[in-house]
Design a protein around this motif. Structure first.
Motif, mmCIF file in Angstrom:
data_model
loop_
_atom_site.group_PDB
_atom_site.id
_atom_site.type_symbol
_atom_site.label_atom_id
_atom_site.label_comp_id
_atom_site.label_asym_id
_atom_site.label_seq_id
_atom_site.Cartn_x
_atom_site.Cartn_y
_atom_site.Cartn_z
ATOM 1 N N PHE A 229 -6.293 -1.102 12.235
ATOM 2 C CA PHE A 229 -5.609 -2.475 12.506
ATOM 3 C C PHE A 229 -4.372 -2.082 13.348
ATOM 4 N N SER A 230 -4.563 -0.968 14.201
ATOM 5 C CA SER A 230 -3.323 -0.750 15.237
ATOM 6 C C SER A 230 -3.267 -1.610 16.387
ATOM 7 N N ASP A 231 -4.246 -2.491 16.727
ATOM 8 C CA ASP A 231 -3.971 -3.387 17.793
ATOM 9 C C ASP A 231 -2.942 -4.328 17.326
ATOM 10 N N PRO A 232 -2.374 -4.936 18.819
ATOM 11 C CA PRO A 232 -1.241 -5.789 18.258
ATOM 12 C C PRO A 232 -1.698 -7.179 17.892
ATOM 13 N N CYS A 233 -2.935 -7.520 18.115
ATOM 14 C CA CYS A 233 -3.506 -8.800 17.673
ATOM 15 C C CYS A 233 -3.356 -9.104 16.276
ATOM 16 N N TRP A 234 -3.632 -8.055 15.627
ATOM 17 C CA TRP A 234 -3.457 -8.584 14.077
ATOM 18 C C TRP A 234 -2.210 -9.005 13.787
ATOM 19 N N VAL A 235 -1.106 -8.390 14.128
ATOM 20 C CA VAL A 235 0.363 -8.971 14.099
ATOM 21 C C VAL A 235 0.426 -10.449 14.779
ATOM 22 N N GLN A 236 -0.020 -10.537 15.916
ATOM 23 C CA GLN A 236 -0.220 -11.858 16.726
ATOM 24 C C GLN A 236 -0.510 -12.782 15.835
ATOM 25 N N ALA A 237 -1.595 -12.691 15.238
ATOM 26 C CA ALA A 237 -2.362 -13.657 14.283
ATOM 27 C C ALA A 237 -1.346 -14.288 13.312
ATOM 28 N N GLY A 238 -0.638 -13.309 12.632
ATOM 29 C CA GLY A 238 0.442 -13.927 11.737
ATOM 30 C C GLY A 238 1.546 -14.630 12.451
ATOM 31 N N GLU A 239 1.947 -14.248 13.805
ATOM 32 C CA GLU A 239 3.051 -14.832 14.478
ATOM 33 C C GLU A 239 2.581 -16.315 14.899
ATOM 34 N N ALA A 412 4.585 -19.070 2.355
ATOM 35 C CA ALA A 412 5.687 -19.271 1.410
ATOM 36 C C ALA A 412 6.899 -18.886 2.091
ATOM 37 N N GLY A 413 6.950 -18.574 3.393
ATOM 38 C CA GLY A 413 8.325 -17.844 4.107
ATOM 39 C C GLY A 413 8.955 -16.639 3.552
ATOM 40 N N LYS A 414 8.296 -15.975 2.720
ATOM 41 C CA LYS A 414 8.746 -14.602 1.995
ATOM 42 C C LYS A 414 8.288 -13.476 2.773
ATOM 43 N N GLY A 415 7.483 -13.547 3.756
ATOM 44 C CA GLY A 415 7.113 -12.485 4.434
ATOM 45 C C GLY A 415 6.901 -12.411 5.855
ATOM 46 N N SER A 416 6.628 -11.479 6.724
ATOM 47 C CA SER A 416 6.351 -11.670 8.307
ATOM 48 C C SER A 416 4.973 -11.297 8.615
ATOM 49 N N ALA A 417 4.817 -11.571 9.622
ATOM 50 C CA ALA A 417 3.395 -11.311 10.484
ATOM 51 C C ALA A 417 3.090 -9.512 10.237
ATOM 52 N N GLN A 418 4.269 -8.892 10.615
ATOM 53 C CA GLN A 418 3.812 -7.459 10.346
ATOM 54 C C GLN A 418 3.723 -7.017 8.920
ATOM 55 N N ASP A 419 4.273 -7.606 8.030
ATOM 56 C CA ASP A 419 4.056 -7.336 6.440
ATOM 57 C C ASP A 419 2.688 -7.371 6.135
ATOM 58 N N ILE A 420 1.864 -8.392 6.685
ATOM 59 C CA ILE A 420 0.521 -8.755 6.529
ATOM 60 C C ILE A 420 -0.271 -7.311 6.924
ATOM 61 N N VAL A 421 -0.096 -6.995 7.838
ATOM 62 C CA VAL A 421 -0.957 -5.728 8.568
ATOM 63 C C VAL A 421 -0.414 -4.522 7.669
ATOM 64 N N ASP A 422 0.983 -4.303 7.339
ATOM 65 C CA ASP A 422 1.204 -3.116 6.736
ATOM 66 C C ASP A 422 0.668 -3.273 5.364
ATOM 67 N N LYS A 423 0.623 -4.384 4.550
ATOM 68 C CA LYS A 423 -0.156 -4.366 3.377
ATOM 69 C C LYS A 423 -1.657 -3.845 3.525
ATOM 70 N N MET A 424 -2.335 -4.363 4.622
ATOM 71 C CA MET A 424 -3.846 -3.957 4.918
ATOM 72 C C MET A 424 -3.941 -2.588 5.140
ATOM 73 N N THR A 425 -2.835 -2.024 5.894
ATOM 74 C CA THR A 425 -2.993 -0.539 6.223
ATOM 75 C C THR A 425 -2.666 0.253 4.887
ATOM 76 N N ALA A 426 -1.786 0.033 4.152
ATOM 77 C CA ALA A 426 -1.449 0.708 2.934
ATOM 78 C C ALA A 426 -2.649 0.768 1.905
ATOM 79 N N ALA A 427 -3.183 -0.613 1.836
ATOM 80 C CA ALA A 427 -4.409 -0.815 0.918
ATOM 81 C C ALA A 427 -5.618 0.087 1.298
ATOM 82 N N ALA A 428 -5.670 0.266 2.702
ATOM 83 C CA ALA A 428 -6.918 0.927 3.093
ATOM 84 C C ALA A 428 -6.959 2.347 3.001
ATOM 85 N N LYS A 429 -5.704 2.754 2.917
ATOM 86 C CA LYS A 429 -5.502 4.153 2.486
ATOM 87 C C LYS A 429 -5.866 4.642 1.287
ATOM 88 N N THR A 430 -5.996 3.761 0.498
ATOM 89 C CA THR A 430 -6.398 3.979 -1.041
ATOM 90 C C THR A 430 -8.107 3.727 -1.106
#
Length: 433
Positions: A229-239, A412-430
């Motif tokens: 999920f390193s491509d910037p487009c994943w974060v851009q989707a959230g933005e 809900a206004g409680k997270g950012s576009a980057q947070d989505i990708v960070d959660k995906m990346t962290a879960a992928a490591k497991t």
């Protein structure tokens, strides 16, 4: 279909008591024999509204009539409860139904890895061939573990009368046009879009669409294939999603709105003329029809595909979709595969088409579609350059749940576009992928 992604923890908290009772009542799965030597097959599905429950009930009765030694007990459950609580708990407890709904992709890979599913290739090969490439999502290492009975892309179900009231004469073909139409609807005092964010997955699908249309096909393959999920487009989707939410396109209270249950659900709002459109899968016609006062699909209902985003790296003709399938549990009796073959027979696939519940995967049955909107979706599915499986399905449970949680937080206004990708990346490591 048909979809989908509420976290296990949340679902367990909400439905633990109900699930316990249901699971206790499922004793008798795996083809129990009664005193008279009859085999009982338990069958779980997600048909709870519209005409499909009656179709599945008739299938169960007719199969039992044709096979006097078999008793088929079919039960329909609400989709989120079935996928995220009931089936996982039953499988983990070693007491699953014999035949049950499965959504393919990462979910099927996980179930195969845990030894839960029966391979079907040697049992009903002709049935597998009859659905063509749509079966790919239910194959693991060259073996088939589920057979989809419906497959189609998602898009916007909309109210033609409300569009006309807002002065909209043609459906949008670009995302810029969609945003213009949203403004026209708001100016006319009409709620533009209903979303069932209370069930999480309908909100998540908005991000899916932005990712599909922002990321190149190669980037999508890297994401679903190796969790890159390193491509910037994943974060851009959230933005892009955050910007769209900022235009206030959804109904009041959308964070607590259910997707498909009751007149106040997102489907119910469209069904009863209280919202102009909803982004949803091909099964939605049957759901909407089941939520109107007369239990019929309203004459104002029509459909158009999600439009491409101008200047984005994604393929403008790509579409997002999936299917619903049935699989047999590993220790189900041989009659389970026979029942599945009957469900997938042209005769029953035609009845499925006639019910207006979705697009059948057996090509010869598509001629029996009576819903004009489903005919539109069938053509759009064929015309798509490729169909990306819903991302939570493609990624599997762990990554999919983490992704959906991040998306709902953004809504809900409680997270950012980057947070989505960070959660995906962290879960992928497991996950061993």
């Amino acid at each position: 279909m048909n979809r989908r992604s509420i976290t296990r923890v949340a679902a367990a908290l909400v439905t633990a008591g109900v699930a316990a009772g249901m699971l206790a009542g499922c004793a008798g799965g795996s083809g129990d024999d009664d005193a008279n030597g009859k085999v009982t097959i338990t069958w779980w599905h997600n048909a709870t509204s519209g005409e499909l429950p009656a179709v599945w009930e008739r299938v169960a009765k007719d199969f039992s009539k044709a096979h006097p030694n078999v008793i088929v007990k079919q039960t329909g459950y609400q989709n989120e409860d079935l996928q995220r609580t009931l089936i996982p708990n039953a499988l983990a407890a070693g007491d699953p139904p014999d035949l049950f709904q499965t959504w393919g992709g990462g979910e099927t890979r996980d179930q195969v890895a845990n030894g839960y599913l029966m391979p079907l290739d040697d049992k009903i090969p002709d049935t597998i061939k009859s659905v063509g490439a749509t079966v790919n999502g239910w194959q693991v290492d060259g073996k088939t573990y589920g057979i989809p009975y419906r497959f189609g892309i998602e898009g916007f179900w909309y109210n033609k009368d409300l569009f006309a009231k807002a002065g909209i004469t043609e459906t949008p073909t670009t995302f810029a046009e969609l945003k213009t139409d949203v403004k026209k609807l708001k100016d006319a005092g009409i709620t533009p879009i209903a979303v069932g964010a209370g069930d999480k997955w309908p909100a998540a699908h908005w991000w899916y669409q932005f990712a599909l249309h922002s990321c190149s096909p190669d980037t999508l393959k890297a994401g679903t294939g190796s969790f890159d999920f390193s491509d910037p487009c994943w974060v851009q989707a959230g933005e892009q999603l955050k910007d769209f939410i900022g235009t206030n396109p959804f109904q009041d209270g959308f964070l607590g709105t259910a997707a498909q249950t009751g007149a106040g659900s997102s489907a119910g709002l469209v069904a009863n003329g209280n919202a102009a459109m909803e982004l949803m899968g091909d099964w939605n016609s049957g759901v909407i029809g089941g939520l109107t006062p007369d239990q019929k699909v309203p004459s104002f209902l029509s459909w158009f595909p999600f439009p491409g985003i101008e200047g984005a790296a994604g393929d403008a003709k790509a579409q997002l979709g999936n299917g619903d399938a049935f699989a047999c549990s590993k220790n189900a009796p041989p009659e389970c595969a026979d029942l599945l073959a009957y469900i997938m027979s042209p005769e029953i696939q035609k009845k499925y088409a006639e019910s207006g519940s979705g697009i059948p995967t057996v090509a010869s049955a598509q001629a029996s579609l009576t819903d004009d909107n489903l005919k539109l979706i069938a053509k759009a599915t064929t015309d798509a350059s490729f169909v990306q499986l819903y991302f939570d399905t493609a990624f599997g449970t762990e990554v999919g749940n983490a992704m959906n949680e991040g998306i709902v937080n953004l809504f809900a206004g409680k997270g950012s576009a980057q947070d989505i990708v960070d959660k995906m990346t962290a879960a992928a490591k497991t996950v061993q992928h």
